[in-house]
Scaffold this active site. Structure first.
Site, PDB file in Angstrom:
ATOM      1  N   LYS A   1       0.844  -1.215   0.000  1.00  0.00           N
ATOM      2  CA  LYS A   1       0.000   0.000   0.000  1.00  0.00           C
ATOM      3  C   LYS A   1       0.870   1.252   0.000  1.00  0.00           C
ATOM      4  O   LYS A   1       1.927   1.276   0.651  1.00  0.00           O
ATOM      5  CB  LYS A   1      -0.901  -0.043   1.239  1.00  0.00           C
ATOM      6  CG  LYS A   1      -1.982   1.017   1.281  1.00  0.00           C
ATOM      7  CD  LYS A   1      -2.895   0.790   2.486  1.00  0.00           C
ATOM      8  CE  LYS A   1      -4.000   1.816   2.606  1.00  0.00           C
ATOM      9  NZ  LYS A   1      -4.885   1.539   3.763  1.00  0.00           N
TER      10      LYS A   1
ATOM     11  N   SER B   1      -9.753   1.409   2.648  1.00  0.00           N
ATOM     12  CA  SER B   1      -8.901   2.243   1.832  1.00  0.00           C
ATOM     13  C   SER B   1      -7.820   1.471   1.075  1.00  0.00           C
ATOM     14  O   SER B   1      -7.234   2.012   0.141  1.00  0.00           O
ATOM     15  CB  SER B   1      -8.245   3.314   2.698  1.00  0.00           C
ATOM     16  OG  SER B   1      -7.367   2.729   3.639  1.00  0.00           O
TER      17      SER B   1
ATOM     18  N   SER C   1      -9.783  -0.927   6.810  1.00  0.00           N
ATOM     19  CA  SER C   1      -9.244  -0.755   5.459  1.00  0.00           C
ATOM     20  C   SER C   1      -8.560  -1.957   4.832  1.00  0.00           C
ATOM     21  O   SER C   1      -8.289  -1.942   3.639  1.00  0.00           O
ATOM     22  CB  SER C   1      -8.272   0.413   5.440  1.00  0.00           C
ATOM     23  OG  SER C   1      -9.015   1.590   5.387  1.00  0.00           O
TER      24      SER C   1
END
Ligand code: GLN
Length: 481
Positions: free
Chosen positions: A73, A148, A172
């Site tokens: 990420k 996310s 997330s």
């Protein structure tokens, strides 16, 4: 989705070299239309793959993550590689050090394909607040991938990486995993080091793995929980993979009605089915109560925004981040830089956080929420006296179409079932457990006591075995071996 074992078997038996395999993933990432990656990292990937090939040529065996294509990420620092947090604020930011978790994963020989798209500064549940555009769901690209950690989940389910490392502050990792039909795990707070993870809400943030099987998620977790004296909240974790026995005999699985109110029929049916799968596998189902559930959302949004407003104070365009053309005063330059650098959702959180912390009013919101957090923790601890695990939906619905505009608060409601684990700091996994009428994945969440990560993952493993992984995403996208 390919598993780590399938990938390593192919490399070890020389059906394909690690370099060739890596090129397949890099090419697939370059051709990707899901918008899963913000930055691709061919140099890193090919160097790491070359080292793996030399090991194999020398007849050495592979470590658990060696040669495995991964997505990281874009809020996890990677030295020499852009780490943008999907924000204009950090568009050009290249960290000079690695996040501890990435140091460990890299040290294990994992091959970085690229940095995963995400909601800006990890604020969002759809992946749509990214400066670089939203990520499409690999199961059906008309739908969002969730957020996310949108890029991480889409990369795994879309065969653009084998596993991924995301972050979970309020869901997330689990939510996008649920939307995309992958497995996602939020470890106990403190299990993995947060050093080098760009801070959103420090008392909630945890790095967590996403993969195509529970075993892979466990392997990745074990690779990143090693000691870090540089993070005072880091406590480490007993390896979880050896705890995957696949047996849930005698395990007490709790069901709290509060989590099952107003579920769409498809989600309710999938969950009911999952409960009977676990029951048939020998688990004991017990009824429990969690009356504070509805309190968790406002509590989470007050505390996480308060922490975010403080953490994001450092981005002023002077010391850090995007700098706007100079104004007449320093104050003006800072105001302009922050106004230009942050997107709407991040600004909303900063405003909300500043509001709840403002002088003289702290006890109305922040103080109250802090006290309630302790009550939620205590209530969960009590609940875990009568059961070993709590079973809930991961999200009370499935993915929605891209671009559907919703009120922010409506979007926040997607986090209803995931935030309690972050509030209490306990581990929680999401495993695919069904599909809705549009064929979109449904996620099952299992939550346990702090540092019982192995127990939580083992129950998910037992479920996956009992269902033969039937609900894991199967798409014809990305790499085909
Ligand atoms: N959706 C939640 C939020 O927007 C959780 C985000 C996260 O876990 N990073 O705050």
């Amino acid at each position: 989705m390919y598993t780590i074992r399938e990938i390593q078997d192919r490399i070890m038996t020389k059906q394909i070299s690690c370099t060739e395999l890596t090129k397949l993933y890099l090419d697939a990432a370059a051709a990707d239309t899901l918008n899963a990656y913000i930055t691709s990292t061919p140099e890193h990937a090919l160097a790491a793959a070359g080292a793996v090939d030399r090991k194999i040529a020398a007849g050495e065996s592979l470590r658990p993550l060696e040669g495995v294509p991964v997505c990281v990420k874009d809020n996890i620092s990677t030295a020499g590689i852009l780490t943008t947090c999907a924000s204009r604020m950090l568009e050009d930011y290249v960290p000079f050090y690695d996040a501890h978790a990435w140091t460990l994963l890299k040290g294990q020989g994992a091959v970085l394909i690229g940095k995963g798209n995400m909601d800006e500064f990890a604020m969002g549940s759809t992946g749509e607040t990214s400066r670089f555009g939203s990520t499409a769901n690999p199961v059906d690209p008309r739908y969002v991938a969730g957020g996310s950690s949108s890029g991480c989940a889409a990369a795994v389910a879309g065969n653009l990486a084998v596993c991924a490392m995301g972050s979970d502050t309020g869901g997330s990792v689990r939510l996008p995993a649920a939307y995309c039909g992958a497995v996602g795990f939020k470890p106990t707070y403190g299990a993995a080091s947060r050093r080098g993870l760009v801070a959103f809400a420090s008392s909630f943030d945890q790095i967590g793995p996403i993969g195509g099987s529970v075993e892979d998620v466990a392997a990745l977790l074990d690779a990143i929980t090693g000691k870090d004296p540089g993070d005072m909240t880091h406590r480490g974790l007993t390896p979880v993979r050896p705890q995957l026995t696949g047996s849930v005999k005698g395990l007490r699985v709790g069901l709290a009605g509060e989590f099952f109110e107003e579920l769409p029929a498809s989600v309710a049916a999938a969950l009911t089915e999952a409960v009977s799968v676990l029951e048939n596998a020998g688990a004991e189902i017990v009824k429990v109560r969690f009356p504070l559930l509805q309190t968790c959302l406002p509590l989470y949004y007050i505390l996480s925004s308060a922490e975010a407003s403080s953490n994001l104070g450092r981005y002023d365009g002077i010391r850090y981040g995007h700098r706007a053309p100079e104004g007449d005063t320093l104050h003006e330059t800072i105001c302009r830089s922050r106004s230009e650098g942050f997107g709407a959702e991040v600004k909303r959180r900063i405003l909300l956080g500043t509001y709840v912390l403002r002088a003289g009013y702290k006890d109305d919101y922040y103080g109250k929420a802090q006290k309630l957090r302790l009550t939620v923790r205590a209530e969960l601890e009590k609940l875990f006296e009568s059961c070993d695990l709590l079973l809930t939906p991961t999200v009370p619905h499935t993915a929605r179409q891209k671009g559907e505009s919703l009120e922010p608060v409506q979007t926040y409601r997607s986090d209803l079932c995931t935030v309690p684990a972050n509030i209490a700091g306990v581990p929680a996994v999401s495993v695919p457990c069904g599909r809705d009428e549009n064929g979109l994945p449904i996620g099952l969440q299992l939550m346990g006591r702090a540092f019982r990560d192995g127990l939580v993952l083992n129950a998910a493993y037992a479920y996956e075995l009992a269902t033969a992984g039937a609900y894991l995403a199967k798409t014809d996208r990305g790499v085909r071996l």
